[in-house]
Design an enzyme around this catalytic site. Structure first.
Site, PDB file in Angstrom:
ATOM      1  N   HIS B 119       6.304 -13.600  -2.936  1.00 39.42           N
ATOM      2  CA  HIS B 119       5.917 -13.447  -1.283  1.00 39.42           C
ATOM      3  C   HIS B 119       4.657 -13.977  -1.182  1.00 39.42           C
ATOM      4  O   HIS B 119       4.541 -15.394  -0.745  1.00 39.42           O
ATOM      5  CB  HIS B 119       5.820 -12.015  -0.942  1.00 39.42           C
ATOM      6  CG  HIS B 119       5.356 -11.724   0.454  1.00 39.42           C
ATOM      7  ND1 HIS B 119       4.496 -10.698   1.040  1.00 39.42           N
ATOM      8  CD2 HIS B 119       5.898 -12.354   1.515  1.00 39.42           C
ATOM      9  CE1 HIS B 119       4.369 -10.778   2.232  1.00 39.42           C
ATOM     10  NE2 HIS B 119       5.221 -11.796   2.693  1.00 39.42           N
ATOM     11  N   CYS B 143       1.295  -5.046  -2.663  1.00 39.83           N
ATOM     12  CA  CYS B 143       0.521  -5.417  -1.638  1.00 39.83           C
ATOM     13  C   CYS B 143       1.394  -5.305  -0.399  1.00 39.83           C
ATOM     14  O   CYS B 143       1.013  -4.873   0.645  1.00 39.83           O
ATOM     15  CB  CYS B 143       0.317  -7.066  -1.770  1.00 39.83           C
ATOM     16  SG  CYS B 143      -1.076  -7.342  -2.938  1.00 39.83           S
ATOM     17  N   HIS B 144       2.881  -5.652  -0.439  1.00 43.32           N
ATOM     18  CA  HIS B 144       3.560  -5.561   0.787  1.00 43.32           C
ATOM     19  C   HIS B 144       4.974  -5.040   0.504  1.00 43.32           C
ATOM     20  O   HIS B 144       6.000  -5.207   1.380  1.00 43.32           O
ATOM     21  CB  HIS B 144       3.707  -7.146   1.361  1.00 43.32           C
ATOM     22  CG  HIS B 144       2.428  -7.872   1.669  1.00 43.32           C
ATOM     23  ND1 HIS B 144       2.142  -8.841   0.732  1.00 43.32           N
ATOM     24  CD2 HIS B 144       1.755  -7.797   2.410  1.00 43.32           C
ATOM     25  CE1 HIS B 144       0.761  -9.281   1.050  1.00 43.32           C
ATOM     26  NE2 HIS B 144       0.646  -8.594   2.359  1.00 43.32           N
ATOM     27  N   GLY B 145       5.132  -4.307  -0.629  1.00 43.00           N
ATOM     28  CA  GLY B 145       6.132  -3.591  -0.988  1.00 43.00           C
ATOM     29  C   GLY B 145       7.443  -4.229  -1.283  1.00 43.00           C
ATOM     30  O   GLY B 145       8.528  -3.945  -0.857  1.00 43.00           O
ATOM     31  N   PRO B 158       9.592  -8.167   1.388  1.00 47.41           N
ATOM     32  CA  PRO B 158       9.541  -9.558   1.962  1.00 47.41           C
ATOM     33  C   PRO B 158       9.641 -10.626   0.799  1.00 47.41           C
ATOM     34  O   PRO B 158       9.588 -11.867   1.184  1.00 47.41           O
ATOM     35  CB  PRO B 158       7.880  -9.236   2.653  1.00 47.41           C
ATOM     36  CG  PRO B 158       7.217  -8.462   1.720  1.00 47.41           C
ATOM     37  CD  PRO B 158       8.327  -7.520   1.190  1.00 47.41           C
TER      38      PRO B 158
END
Lengths: 335, 179, 423
Positions: B119, B143-145, B158
């Site tokens: 990502h 960080c963003h799953g 993501p």
């Protein structure tokens, strides 16, 4: 311009007539033989077999005190070098006695006994010597520091005593022949310069050197002699712990003679491998290790001289072309 | 001859001379450009050998290769089974996504991945036993799953691509060379 | 600019568009194609172009080397070894830069000798000459700074000796030296700032070179006869005549350059600089690079420390006054039978001082250094003023055309100290 070319020609002729490098003065200054190195001159190249023998000498004799830390094991496999394979270079690294200090996985730098934790070298690692730093090296060698040998043949030179009027022709000769082997000649002279301390007899305050082999009564052994106008000559005897060397500055060197006949056993050449046997003499060991160190100091030598040949021929052709072009352009007007 | 009357017209010799000089000049530029490419010492460190003996089944280690973390996991049989039995329709990134395409033949328990989330570049968690491994038993990027499975493939979140498999080979049963 | 009739014709619409907005092409054409140069220039006039070439080479090679260099006392020596061994063509780039410094100075010395011999410093070229001296000083500073960067024994000890000069200045000397060094001796702090300054100065040189060329093109070039251009037949356009001659001269120069780069790269250097700098071990003979040796000899010839430093700097500064020290009305030494042998003796003096600068400061070497130092200053301060007055110059040719085509001489010497001629 014409005048300059006449002078240059005269100087060249002068220098061509004097082949050997004579040391002027009272005979105290040592003479350096110009060894016919294979890597000298316009078409210089390294003899791979010699470099491999030289590496063997370095490994078995010199590496007990001298590091080669600007050279990495992987360089042994590069073109223009001793010609080892990548696997051989890796193996040389793995079996190298002086390992790479590195903290272990727990982050410790020394074990419980205080020894520095090390790991075996890899091809990408430098060729280390036995000492961690300068102080440790000096402590182990009576205050003397065994220098790193990576660029030793470039870090040494020969100072030839000559009268001032010989300077231009000797300079031109060295430049035209591309003489860059002064360091190698010095190193070879040093390694073969371990001789008995010379004897001197005293006559009226002056010290006269005795011919080799003779032993007149009352002769003194002087490592070096200081001569000054109007004063008596001073005899410097060999200090304890030092060794006499005919080519070392001051003639007293901390290093004991490292090479002797057969101190390194070379592999016998096999049928059909194109190699010739060389005598296992101290002089041969000295030449081999010097050639190896000359490579270590200048691993790009072969590439440099090869490219140089192409460049010089190109430039010569270009200069010729431009000369005639210039002449043609200027022929259009009276001049 | 026209060239004799017109002093401004360049004759052959001049053109030849200038061209030869120009060619020399152009060729001379190459070393100045090439010197910016990775030098020999960088290239020597471009590959690294990892000894796998200390890595037990179910354990993972992180090595450094070209400045980046590399996840090396000795997968359990259950983890291998889960990876092999995942249907392709469950995979957002299907390029070379089969488990067999991401491991070496005969060494399917070993998974070697570049540990950089596809990502935005964070380092996913999952290497140590106490780490969160995400919903699919692999790695989880905090960080963003993004969730990666036991073959390092993106499943949820993501990240657009599976974790990269670097070029590597087994130089012996217990040693791999990456790069 | 004096040479105003530019025959430049823009060849395309784009060229015409640009010409109306920023006439760079027009200026280049006027200054380097159309520009009228004397037809009797010899090869001594090719060195200006050679020097421009060398400046570009040094900047470009220095730039790429700086991508791999580390300005720290711990890393510098190893960085150079990395360049020599690992960087792609690093050995070549380093040789180009290292040998290039020597070639740069060789060219500049010939260029300066040409100026002295042919009176190129005389009116109206005084500012041109002084700009040249400034360029020379900047070159010396750049070279000194650059030589410290490899951090060998000579780098360190040469820097120590030179920075110690400033302690000779009364009252403020110690403070200035401490400020220069950033400490109490040459250290990593000094190395770092020397790298920064070494990177900067060549661009300052480039700026002064622009002024130098501007000054030159404003008054026009001198020539071997030392008389001004008077008519069209005296000159030829720069392109193709001077350009082709310059290119040939450059090719020969580059051959010598290439010979050293590929076959004798360390010949002009000092073996001790392959030994890593050690503040606790002084090399037996500290010597600067060859191009500084004459000034080093002058420095050591004077027994007092301050006197030596003043004499050394004075030896360069005196050059600025040459246009006024020389009283002759004739420019070229070709027509100055009394001046010429003394000038040639001066050239010999500089070479002799160079030889002596490389020798230990003992015995006969010191005596001869003093003799030649005396002649060096006497030449400028005594001979130049006197000879111009007492000399009877040879008859000058009527014009450059006459000089080239071999006709008879003129009645009176023209030009040097007279008012600048209009064209």
């Amino acid at each position: 311009m014409k005048r300059i070319s006449v002078i240059t020609a005269a100087l060249l002729a002068f220098s061509a007539g004097t082949a050997s490098v004579q040391a002027a003065g009272g005979g105290d200054a040592p003479q350096y033989a110009r060894v016919p190195w294979t890597f000298a001159g316009f078409r210089g190249h390294f003899d791979q077999a010699q470099l491999q023998r030289g590496f063997q000498v370095y490994k078995e004799v010199c590496s007990s005190c001298h590091s080669l830390k600007r050279v990495n094991f992987r360089n042994l496999a590069e073109t223009g070098g001793p010609g080892y394979s990548e696997d051989q270079a890796k193996a040389a690294a793995a079996e190298w006695l002086h390992q790479i200090p590195e903290p272990n996985a727990e982050g410790q730098i020394a074990d419980r006994k205080g020894n520095i934790i090390t790991r075996p070298a890899r091809a990408s690692d430098p060729i280390l010597g036995p000492y961690m730093n300068e102080a440790q090296a000096r402590a182990a060698n009576n205050g003397a520091l065994p220098p790193d040998l990576s660029v030793i043949t470039k870090a040494r030179g020969i100072e030839v005593e000559k009268p001032f009027y010989r300077v231009p022709d000797m300079m031109l000769r060295d430049i035209f022949t591309g003489y860059q082997e002064a360091g190698a000649d010095y190193l070879h002279a040093l390694l073969t310069g371990y001789k008995p301390v010379p004897l001197y007899t005293e006559q009226g305050g002056k010290l006269i050197r005795v011919a080799d082999g003779q032993k007149p009564p009352g002769a003194k052994a002087c490592a070096s002699v200081e001569r000054q106008d109007g004063k008596n000559d001073i005899c410097n005897p060999l200090q304890s712990g030092m060794n006499y060397n005919s080519h070392y500055s001051g003639h007293q060197i901390g290093m004991a003679a490292p090479l002797s006949d057969g101190v390194v056993k070379y592999a016998k050449p096999k049928q059909g491998d194109g190699l010739t046997a060389v005598p296992e003499t101290a002089d041969q060991h000295a030449r081999d290790v010097t050639a190896f160190l000359a490579w270590a100091a200048d691993p790009k030598l072969e590439e440099r001289k090869r490219m140089g040949m192409l460049v010089m021929f190109y430039l010569a052709g270009l200069a010729l072309l431009l000369y005639f072009a210039k002449k043609r352009v200027w022929s259009k007007i009276p001049h | 001859m026209a060239s004799d009357h017109d002093p401004n017209r360049r004759d052959f010799l001049t053109i030849a001379g200038l061209s030869a000089a120009g060619v020399g000049g152009a060729v001379s530029i190459w070393p100045f450009i090439q010197q910016m490419n990775p030098d020999a010492s960088t290239q020597a460190l471009a590959s690294t050998e990892i000894d796998l003996t200390p890595v037990q089944k179910g354990q993972a280690i992180t090595a450094i290769w070209r400045g980046k973390p590399v996840f090396i996991r000795n997968r359990t049989d259950a983890e291998v089974k889960a990876a092999k039995e995942t249907p392709a329709s469950d995979l957002p990134d299907r390029v070379n996504a089969a488990d067999s395409a991401r491991t070496k033949k005969g060494k399917e328990n070993w998974l070697v991945l570049v540990g950089v989330c596809t990502h935005l570049g964070c380092i996913p968690k999952g290497q140590s036993l106490a780490d969160a491994k995400g919903d699919y038993g692999g790695w989880f990027c905090p960080c963003h799953g993004s969730h990666y499975d036991t073959a390092g493939r993106i499943r949820k979140g993501p990240a657009p691509k599976n974790l990269e498999v670097p070029p590597y080979e087994f130089v012996s049963d217990t040693k791999i060379k990456i790069g | 600019m004096s040479n105003h009739e530019s025959s430049y014709q823009p060849q395309s619409r784009a060229a015409k568009w640009m010409d109306e907005r920023l006439p760079v092409a027009r200026m280049m054409h006027a200054q380097f194609v159309d520009f009228q140069t004397p037809r009797n220039l010899n090869y001594m006039w090719t060195f200006g172009g050679i020097l421009m070439f060398m400046l570009v080479i040094m900047i470009v090679s220095g730039l790429v080397l700086s991508m791999h260099y580390q300005a720290s006392d711990q890393l510098a020596f190893q960085a150079i070894e990395g360049i020599r061994r690992d960087v792609n063509y690093g050995w070549l780039l380093r040789n180009i830069h290292m040998v290039g410094a020597s070639m740069f100075f060789l060219a500049v010395y010939i260029h300066m000798a040409r100026g002295l011999y042919y009176g190129s410093y005389k009116a109206p070229r005084e500012v041109l000459w002084i700009l040249g001296v400034i360029i020379y000083l900047l070159m010396m500073a750049t070279a000194f700074l650059g030589y410290t960067l490899p951090w060998g024994q000579m780098s360190f000890w040469g820097a120590t000796v030179i920075t110690n000069f400033f302690t000779a200045i009364p009252f403020v000397g110690e403070g200035i030296t401490k400020w220069l060094l950033g400490g109490y001796g040459v250290t990593t702090v000094t190395l770092n700032r020397f790298f920064s300054l070494h990177y900067l100065l060549p661009f300052v040189i480039a700026g002064v070179v622009v002024l130098h060329i501007w000054a030159l093109h404003h008054v026009g070039q001198n020539n071997p006869a030392g008389i001004e251009i008077k008519s069209k037949s005296d000159s030829v356009p720069m392109a193709p005549f001077a350009v082709m001659k310059d290119l040939f001269g450059l090719a020969v120069f580059v051959m010598i350059y290439a010979w050293f780069v590929f076959y004798a790269p360390d010949y002009l250097g000092h073996a001790d600089n392959y030994v890593e700098a050690n503040p606790l071990v002084t090399p037996p003979h500290i010597v600067p690079e060859w191009y500084f040796l004459p000034f080093y000899a002058i420095l050591r010839a004077i027994p007092s420390k301050l006197g030596g430093v003043v004499a050394m700097f004075g030896a360069i500064v005196v050059l600025c006054f040459v246009p006024w020290l020389d009283t002759s009305r004739v420019r070229s030494a070709k027509y100055r039978p009394l001046f010429k042998p003394f000038l040639l003796m001066f050239f010999f003096t500089v070479v002799a001082l160079g030889y002596l600068g490389g020798k230990p400061a003992e015995g006969a070497y010191v005596v001869w250094s003093r003799v030649f130092t005396f002649y060096y200053f006497a030449f400028f301060l005594v001979l130049m003023p006197i000879l111009g007055i007492i000399e009877t110059p040879k008859l000058l040719p009527k014009s450059i055309t006459d000089a080239v085509l071999g006709k008879g001489g003129a009645a009176l010497p023209t030009g040097a100290a007279a008012a600048p001629e209009k064209r």
